[in-house]
Write a protein that holds these residues in place. Structure first.
Motif, PDB file in Angstrom:
ATOM      1  N   GLU A 321       1.334  20.703  10.505  1.00 30.09           N
ATOM      2  CA  GLU A 321       0.744  22.036  10.336  1.00 30.09           C
ATOM      3  C   GLU A 321      -0.271  22.382  11.429  1.00 30.09           C
ATOM      4  O   GLU A 321      -0.731  23.522  11.515  1.00 30.09           O
ATOM      5  N   ASP A 390       0.429  29.387   6.739  1.00 24.98           N
ATOM      6  CA  ASP A 390       1.392  29.414   5.636  1.00 24.98           C
ATOM      7  C   ASP A 390       2.667  28.714   6.073  1.00 24.98           C
ATOM      8  O   ASP A 390       2.860  28.434   7.264  1.00 24.98           O
ATOM      9  N   TYR A 391       3.524  28.429   5.099  1.00 25.21           N
ATOM     10  CA  TYR A 391       4.796  27.793   5.405  1.00 25.21           C
ATOM     11  C   TYR A 391       5.888  28.849   5.556  1.00 25.21           C
ATOM     12  O   TYR A 391       5.719  30.012   5.176  1.00 25.21           O
ATOM     13  N   PRO A 394       7.577  30.046   1.780  1.00 28.49           N
ATOM     14  CA  PRO A 394       7.013  29.008   0.908  1.00 28.49           C
ATOM     15  C   PRO A 394       7.443  29.172  -0.556  1.00 28.49           C
ATOM     16  O   PRO A 394       7.735  30.276  -1.012  1.00 28.49           O
ATOM     17  N   GLU A 399       0.014  26.823  -1.478  1.00 24.60           N
ATOM     18  CA  GLU A 399      -0.927  27.559  -0.627  1.00 24.60           C
ATOM     19  C   GLU A 399      -1.594  26.636   0.363  1.00 24.60           C
ATOM     20  O   GLU A 399      -2.264  25.683  -0.014  1.00 24.60           O
TER      21      GLU A 399
END
Lengths: 533, 533
Positions: A321, A390-391, A394, A399
């Motif tokens: 990330e 953020d993914y 998601p 979160e």
């Protein structure tokens, strides 16, 4: 000032125009294969033509399932430079995870090394969006399926025309990696052209990896994992020669490659360097830095390299990330005259972020920042141009960001007055005993400093009185003998008395995740009903 | 990925949070003055408050008229971090140029060092937009005018409150420099936050200056000229300690500061290093690189440093319009085993651009690119994120960019196969003889390699037959004797016969521009009616 977008194709054009004579070496079962950036650049432009010919959508996801190689580097540049998204599939994932990820990303093609084709092909019918499987012959002899979806990389390149690259918007998506999360589905992190270029410029600075034209860079960290720590872009961006291990990931093969090719910079996870150490010790080499991260670097390992290979390990910290590098533990000026012990202790830290990344620690579940006194520990949070908030698509309830715009890392850390981060543990690996936290990482470091210990992992086991107590799972060096009492006696001077493990179990091997980290989840399952004797 | 703007205040926050304990040293007539980034950061935030209190417009231009110092560094960060524009006035310009520039930029305030106050104050009534003159006491004893516009820097800081910095848009203007052009009015180049951060990240990479936390950086290149080659941002961005010469620019003072403060990296123009050489030769020092640019670095000077100081000079090339660094001549890997002569020849080049800057040479007045064979010469043009494409409020007819979006440098160059640039000359300094071009820079380099030559400048003089012929203006080392015949004999083996100067004149000193470059304009005026005897 001119508005020139920060794009991966600008890195491509730079190395193509200025460093065409520099070499790219890829190891294979039949020995190293050599090329130059000049030849590589022609092929990369042709690969762009191949993607057009295959009919991959303008912003389509293109999967790779491959070792580190010059061909993989072609994909690293051709896919984003045509506006498409490179999706590196981790060859060590479980079949169900691979299927989930390919479908979640909607991969239209997968480029696969012949040596790992048997891991992918049986799943291909479950990957519902994959229309093309392109096989790259990396020296393996696996049978190539007779299927209309299958083509050969070299055939496609031979038939293709080179094309021009020009991405106009630096915020275009460039590549994605899925984290092999320990809970729930894997989660996709999407990197943009801008974030990739900024990460590249950050890791080449001397405070981090310090890459130059004079370097020979060997990424051991897989290109199928966490953007290969940015090395696949950083080498070309400074004109460094590159060396790729290909499928030859055995410790001796890696050590030979370092020595034979005059590698100056390399990077990989601690378990890799643990294995390479005896193969490299005492040999002539040109290494100036060995980067390491992915999980905590044991102080004993770094010191063993300093003593037996001639240079300590350079620790960096980050996660998928964070692109992934966020901090590095390069020895600061104030420690130049420090003792070996002080230096080794510093090198065991995650280190200081580079300019562009900010760090903080907070009281869990709040935004209350904790002091930088190297004592207070809290959840480590980061933010900056190379940080995800953020993914990709998601799942509900997942979160990554705090309400005030920081990324939650899931690591528990302390920070010293200079902002140097010390990772105490993963939040989920902390052991809660009598209302206080015990760091499994600190215990593991202490145990692994015993010369007869090869590996050690510490997990929490349920305890009726204290809630949890530490269990040390220890792997003894082959041919040696060690008792639980000796382990406890060794670490007693190093940790608080109430941290001492309630039990020591000797195991054959610490189970590893797909990226080589200790899999404490597997250990917890194995010892779920454990009773200290 | 998170959208974090690339801003100068993010560099400020980085060094404030992570490197507060590192030192900033400023030399003065009464000796070095020491502070830390922590103290500096508090003062810089207070300076932000001062700018508000003085009522400077939200995007107003703030002039500085000052030596390199910790205070100047406060201005370098506080002015842009509050959204205003730092305008560094060159203290060596002619009065009319200063007036023109301050009015053209519409400076609202000027921050001036007390030692140079007498150069500025007599002009203050001609600077029609300047409402505040803030005097910084750098150890001089010049009288401070009793005038309502005048205030004292330290008084303002003492009374101010520290403020928060947060620039939201990275394309906001951050600072400006005027080029002391040799024709027409000075021209203003406006740098943005984004371009400044990208330039900072470029120069800290090992291929360029290679700056790290472990460095002690001394910018000798003035902060009032060409953004101090980015050093004033680059040092803080990596947490390096800083050393500033203040008004103490004498060669011995510079050499002492290098030795006493353990400077590891410094940079300035060739004339500076020419002067410092005898003061530094043979002394213990910690220098790892001496950056040099602004005009061609004579090979003989670099070699003299290698032999007498222990390290050659690191040449970089650029101009105010390129932020200013665009290329650097760091020795490439292929020359590691080269001869000393080959290495010295390479180091006399402008070098290779860093990733983010592109170069080309074209036939004058066209966009026809010339080959990279190190033979063909043409106008050097550049483009990239750190390149200007126009001037601030340009005069009619002044065009910096080509129709296809490249910046015209005014330099004539050849480029080799690796894209390493060799500057042949400034376009206007080339000598046109019999329809062919003679490079004044090459002739100067050849002449300056004579041990009895201190400086040499070559200009074209009118010639009825050949159009122009070279005149060599030579300064002999003090106490030595040299004849014209000896000069010609020395360079005869080095250059084509028809390049040999038609005359050699011995002069006391080569006139310099305000930034220390050879002023050939002045020489041309002096020798306008010259007749070779």
């Amino acid at each position: 000032m001119q508005q020139t977008p920060l794009t991966i194709d600008s890195i491509f054009r730079y190395v193509e125009r200025h460093h065409g004579d520099k070499t790219i070496v890829t190891n294979s079962p039949t020995g190293p294969v050599r090329t130059t950036y000049a030849e590589w650049a022609v092929r990369t432009r042709k690969l762009g033509g191949v993607l057009d010919t295959l009919g991959i959508s303008a912003d389509g996801r293109v999967g790779t399932f491959a070792w580190n190689s010059a061909r993989h580097l072609e994909l690293y540049f051709a896919v984003p430079s045509t506006g498409r998204v490179l999706h590196t599939l981790n060859i060590r994932l479980f079949p169900e995870q691979l299927t989930y990820i390919a479908n979640h990303a909607e991969d239209e093609a997968v480029f696969v090394d012949r040596t790992v084709l048997p891991l992918l092909w049986p799943l291909i019918d479950t990957m519902t969006t994959v229309r093309h499987v392109v096989v790259m012959d990396d020296g393996g002899d696996n049978e190539i399926p007779d299927d209309e979806r299958v083509s050969l990389y070299e055939d496609l390149i031979a038939a293709a025309e080179p094309i021009d690259f020009r991405v106009e918007d630096e915020n275009t998506a460039a590549s994605m990696c899925y984290t092999s999360g320990t809970t729930g589905n894997p989660k996709g992190v999407l990197y943009s052209h801008r974030s990739t270029v900024l990460h590249t410029m950050a890791v080449v600075q001397p405070n981090v990896f310090g890459m130059a034209e004079t370097d020979v860079v060997m990424p051991v960290v897989p290109m199928f994992h966490a953007n290969a720590w940015g090395l696949a872009q950083a080498g070309p961006a400074v004109g460094a020669a590159m060396v790729f291990p290909g499928p030859m990931m055995q410790p001796k093969a890696l050590a030979d490659l370092i020595v034979d090719e005059g590698v100056t910079f390399t990077a990989g996870v601690p378990t890799i360097w643990q294995g390479v150490l005896p193969e490299l010790a005492g040999r002539d080499h040109k290494l100036r830095d060995i980067g390491c991260g992915g999980s905590a670097v044991p102080k004993a390992l770094s010191e063993a390299y300093r003593e037996r290979v001639g240079l300590p390990i350079l620790q960096a910290w980050g996660m998928t990330e964070t692109h992934p590098v966020a901090t590095s533990a390069r020895l600061p000026r104030r420690l130049f005259d420090g003792s070996d012990e002080d230096k080794a202790t510093y090198r065991a830290r995650a280190g200081v972020p580079f300019m562009g990344v900010e760090v903080r620690i907070v009281e869990a579940g709040t935004t209350d920042e904790l002091p930088w006194d190297d004592v207070a520990t809290g959840e480590l949070q980061v933010r900056g141009s190379t940080t995800a908030l953020d993914y990709y698509k998601p799942d509900a309830g997942v979160e990554l960001a705090t309400p005030d715009g920081w990324m939650k890392t899931g690591d528990v850390a302390a920070i010293d007055a200079t902002g140097s981060v010390r990772i105490a543990d993963r939040t989920k690996d902390l052991i809660k005993s009598g209302g206080e936290w015990i760091s499994s990482v600190d215990l593991e470091n202490a145990i692994m400093s015993h010369p007869k210990v090869k590996e050690a992992a510490v997990i929490g086991i349920p305890d009726p009185k204290w809630d949890e107590r530490p269990l040390a799972c220890v792997v003894v060096v082959e041919g040696e003998e060690l008792s639980a009492d000796e382990v406890i006696a060794h670490i007693t001077p190093m940790v608080a008395k109430w941290w001492l493990p309630s039990a020591v179990e000797f195991i054959d091997e610490v189970p590893k995740t797909s990226v080589g980290k200790f899999s404490k989840k597997d250990l917890r399952t194995r010892f779920a009903d454990y009773q200290p004797s």
